[in-house]
Design a protein around this motif. Structure first.
Motif, PDB file in Angstrom:
ATOM      1  N   PRO A  41     -35.176 -15.853 -47.204  1.00 27.57           N
ATOM      2  CA  PRO A  41     -36.055 -14.947 -47.274  1.00 27.57           C
ATOM      3  C   PRO A  41     -37.302 -15.313 -46.156  1.00 27.57           C
ATOM      4  N   ARG A  42     -38.018 -14.287 -45.650  1.00 25.24           N
ATOM      5  CA  ARG A  42     -38.908 -14.329 -44.687  1.00 25.24           C
ATOM      6  C   ARG A  42     -40.131 -13.478 -44.823  1.00 25.24           C
ATOM      7  N   ARG A  43     -41.248 -14.063 -44.326  1.00 22.14           N
ATOM      8  CA  ARG A  43     -42.435 -13.568 -44.527  1.00 22.14           C
ATOM      9  C   ARG A  43     -42.761 -12.312 -43.710  1.00 22.14           C
ATOM     10  N   PHE A  44     -43.562 -11.289 -43.995  1.00 20.15           N
ATOM     11  CA  PHE A  44     -44.039 -10.286 -43.019  1.00 20.15           C
ATOM     12  C   PHE A  44     -44.309 -10.828 -41.610  1.00 20.15           C
ATOM     13  N   ASN A  45     -45.159 -11.562 -41.586  1.00 21.71           N
ATOM     14  CA  ASN A  45     -45.746 -12.033 -40.277  1.00 21.71           C
ATOM     15  C   ASN A  45     -44.770 -12.912 -39.272  1.00 21.71           C
ATOM     16  N   ASP A  46     -43.765 -13.463 -40.029  1.00 24.39           N
ATOM     17  CA  ASP A  46     -42.801 -14.419 -39.338  1.00 24.39           C
ATOM     18  C   ASP A  46     -41.937 -13.237 -38.955  1.00 24.39           C
ATOM     19  N   LEU A  47     -41.561 -12.193 -39.667  1.00 29.47           N
ATOM     20  CA  LEU A  47     -40.668 -11.167 -39.166  1.00 29.47           C
ATOM     21  C   LEU A  47     -41.208 -10.533 -37.850  1.00 29.47           C
ATOM     22  N   ARG A  48     -42.540 -10.327 -37.860  1.00 29.96           N
ATOM     23  CA  ARG A  48     -43.215  -9.604 -36.875  1.00 29.96           C
ATOM     24  C   ARG A  48     -43.032 -10.485 -35.617  1.00 29.96           C
TER      25      ARG A  48
END
Length: 145
Positions: A41-48
């Motif tokens: 799993p990854r958080r939104f800002n990490d993906l961004r």
């Protein structure tokens, strides 16, 4: 599609299914996001931060589309501020094998495709002839001096 090609189904329903899958994995960001979620799993800002050039709006749109297609789950944790994580579903994980196979094919054949493009792009109409074989302005005609 050749009727002899048993690897590809030929019904209208199966063609629609293939087109929908290709639309999803053929867009600019979906495959990259699926690959980024491979390790967990990854958080939104990490993906961004991990995807150079993607806007917040496009990331949101792509993640929603992946979630709608059942490839990604979105989990909201009741914290302040809310913590949201994205992860691959079991279905999403099954996409990794064909993506990997396609990447291997691309690595093995990308140079050949670039060469073929260069050959094709270097082709043109023979000098002095238009697209339909007619003489073009300034082309030498028989008897011209």
């Amino acid at each position: 599609m050749s009727p002899r090609n048993s690897a590809v189904a030929h019904s209208p329903a199966s063609c629609l299914a293939v087109r929908e899958v290709l639309d999803r994995v053929g867009d600019k960001w979906s495959v990259l996001l699926v690959v980024l979620l491979t390790d967990g799993p990854r958080r939104f800002n990490d993906l961004r931060r991990s995807v150079d050039g993607i806007s917040q709006r496009m990331l949101t749109h792509t993640l929603k589309a992946l979630e709608r297609d059942g490839l990604v789950t979105r989990t909201v944790y009741p914290t302040i501020p809310p913590k949201v994580e994205y992860a691959l579903t079991d279905l999403g994980k099954t996409l990794l094998e064909p993506i990997t196979a396609l990447a291997e094919w691309a690595r093995g054949n990308g140079v050949a495709m670039q060469r073929a493009r260069a050959r094709y792009d270097g082709q043109g109409e023979p000098a002095g002839r238009g697209a339909h074989g007619e003489a073009t302005a300034g082309a030498e005609s028989p008897g011209a001096e």
